[in-house]
Design a protein around this motif. Structure first.
Motif, PDB file in Angstrom:
ATOM      1  N   SER A 189      -3.945  11.006   1.797  1.00 40.91           N
ATOM      2  CA  SER A 189      -5.309  10.503   1.705  1.00 40.91           C
ATOM      3  C   SER A 189      -5.733   9.992   3.075  1.00 40.91           C
ATOM      4  O   SER A 189      -4.917   9.421   3.799  1.00 40.91           O
ATOM      5  CB  SER A 189      -5.350   9.359   0.683  1.00 40.91           C
ATOM      6  N   GLN A 190      -7.004  10.216   3.429  1.00 43.96           N
ATOM      7  CA  GLN A 190      -7.477   9.679   4.700  1.00 43.96           C
ATOM      8  C   GLN A 190      -8.954   9.322   4.669  1.00 43.96           C
ATOM      9  O   GLN A 190      -9.800  10.112   4.255  1.00 43.96           O
ATOM     10  CB  GLN A 190      -7.253  10.660   5.848  1.00 43.96           C
ATOM     11  N   ASP A 191      -9.230   8.093   5.115  1.00 40.58           N
ATOM     12  CA  ASP A 191     -10.586   7.614   5.384  1.00 40.58           C
ATOM     13  C   ASP A 191     -10.957   8.193   6.747  1.00 40.58           C
ATOM     14  O   ASP A 191     -10.509   7.712   7.784  1.00 40.58           O
ATOM     15  CB  ASP A 191     -10.563   6.083   5.400  1.00 40.58           C
ATOM     16  N   VAL A 192     -11.775   9.241   6.746  1.00 44.79           N
ATOM     17  CA  VAL A 192     -12.020  10.030   7.955  1.00 44.79           C
ATOM     18  C   VAL A 192     -12.641   9.206   9.072  1.00 44.79           C
ATOM     19  O   VAL A 192     -12.236   9.322  10.237  1.00 44.79           O
ATOM     20  CB  VAL A 192     -12.901  11.256   7.613  1.00 44.79           C
ATOM     21  N   LEU A 208       0.856  -1.182   0.000  1.00 50.28           N
ATOM     22  CA  LEU A 208       0.000   0.000   0.000  1.00 50.28           C
ATOM     23  C   LEU A 208       0.887   1.225   0.000  1.00 50.28           C
ATOM     24  O   LEU A 208       1.839   1.307   0.776  1.00 50.28           O
ATOM     25  CB  LEU A 208      -0.900   0.009   1.252  1.00 50.28           C
ATOM     26  N   TYR A 209       0.608   2.161  -0.893  1.00 48.37           N
ATOM     27  CA  TYR A 209       1.365   3.410  -0.877  1.00 48.37           C
ATOM     28  C   TYR A 209       1.119   4.112   0.462  1.00 48.37           C
ATOM     29  O   TYR A 209      -0.005   4.124   0.959  1.00 48.37           O
ATOM     30  CB  TYR A 209       0.906   4.334  -2.003  1.00 48.37           C
ATOM     31  N   PRO A 210       2.156   4.715   1.060  1.00 49.80           N
ATOM     32  CA  PRO A 210       1.973   5.353   2.369  1.00 49.80           C
ATOM     33  C   PRO A 210       0.902   6.446   2.321  1.00 49.80           C
ATOM     34  O   PRO A 210       0.873   7.265   1.410  1.00 49.80           O
ATOM     35  CB  PRO A 210       3.347   5.954   2.662  1.00 49.80           C
ATOM     36  N   CYS A 211       0.019   6.429   3.319  1.00 48.04           N
ATOM     37  CA  CYS A 211      -1.015   7.471   3.439  1.00 48.04           C
ATOM     38  C   CYS A 211      -0.460   8.645   4.255  1.00 48.04           C
ATOM     39  O   CYS A 211      -0.356   9.749   3.755  1.00 48.04           O
ATOM     40  CB  CYS A 211      -2.267   6.906   4.092  1.00 48.04           C
TER      41      CYS A 211
END
Length: 282
Positions: free
Chosen positions: A184-187, A154-157
């Protein structure tokens, strides 16, 4: 009320009311049933937390401080990319049969680089500079290494921390501040988890470098709420915030590599019930 709750409520309300909907667009993530996982998103969200005043744990629902600290130490202290070194299962979906997530996260933290003072990995270099060159404007880490992206599960978030030291008038100690950059963030799933993690990190580094924790700034390029999460978010932000907890870090620890998840506690941490069965897009 908890300041972290106010920040979270305002951010979520803004994303839902004023964000951009990706429905019908070409998106990478999918739900377990294969359906495209669309989001409502805001670009360039910036949240600031003063750690000298309050620890930013949500009270709208509980954030597992020991679990998020464990993941932080897995990356920053153990410098591991293997889920067998982690005490939770949050990375299981991205690991191979040997438990590896490839050249991601902790792997990059453990790579040594040549500096004029010698060979350091990124964490040791941060600690060296905080102790020897605290006013340097070059104290930072970066996990987004393009040449290794093809070998990352997974690319680092959350990919970069920049540290900056200030001194308050009349204070006998320096203040350590930090900026977390996140692409990117899944809130719903990750926002307060990351906020708590990197707040703990600032407290830990400040303590071992003889400083005090100051401001934590969280910059999110793509802050999004998944379509199936919107009802859960609406329920969450309708709750009444409670007082913020007190933060405790074991004062006996003076070496970053001696911290464990048990050296961190939230005192008087009262919260509403957890949101359960959150679907995760992959």
């Amino acid at each position: 009320m908890s300041y972290a709750d106010k920040v979270f409520i305002d951010m979520c309300r803004d994303i839902i009311d004023n964000g951009t909907d990706t429905k019908g667009e070409k998106v990478r993530p999918v739900w377990e049933d294969g359906t495209p996982a669309y989001t409502v998103k805001k670009f360039g969200v910036v949240n600031r937390y003063d750690l000298s005043k309050e620890f930013p744990a949500l009270t709208l629902r509980r954030t597992g401080i020991k679990s998020c600290t464990d993941e932080l130490l897995w990356i920053w202290q153990k410098k591991s990319n293997n889920i067998h070194d982690l005490n939770s299962h949050i990375w299981d979906s991205w690991a191979d049969e040997d438990g590896s997530i490839g050249k991601a996260y902790g792997y990059q933290m453990g790579v040594k680089h040549q500096y004029k003072e010698g060979m350091f990995d990124q964490i040791d270099r941060v600690i060296y500079d905080l102790k020897h060159n605290p006013y340097s404007r070059r104290i930072m880490t970066n996990l987004y290494v393009h040449q290794d992206l093809h070998e990352m599960a997974l690319y680092p978030c959350a990919y970069s921390m920049t540290f900056n030291v200030t001194k308050e008038k009349g204070s006998d100690r320096l203040t350590l501040n930090g900026i977390l950059n996140q692409r990117s963030q899944d809130v719903l799933a990750a926002n307060n988890w990351n906020v708590c993690q990197y707040s703990v990190l600032l407290h830990m580094l400040a303590q071992v470098c003889g400083m005090k924790a100051g401001e934590f700034v969280h910059v999110i390029a793509d802050a999004h709420i998944y379509d199936r999460h919107i009802p859960m978010i609406e329920e969450l932000i309708a709750r009444e915030p409670l007082p913020a907890p007190a933060f405790w870090l074991n004062p006996e620890i003076k070496d970053f590599y001696e911290f464990t998840r048990d050296d961190v506690k939230l005192i008087d941490y009262n919260t509403h019930e957890q949101i359960k069965n959150i679907p995760v897009a992959v």
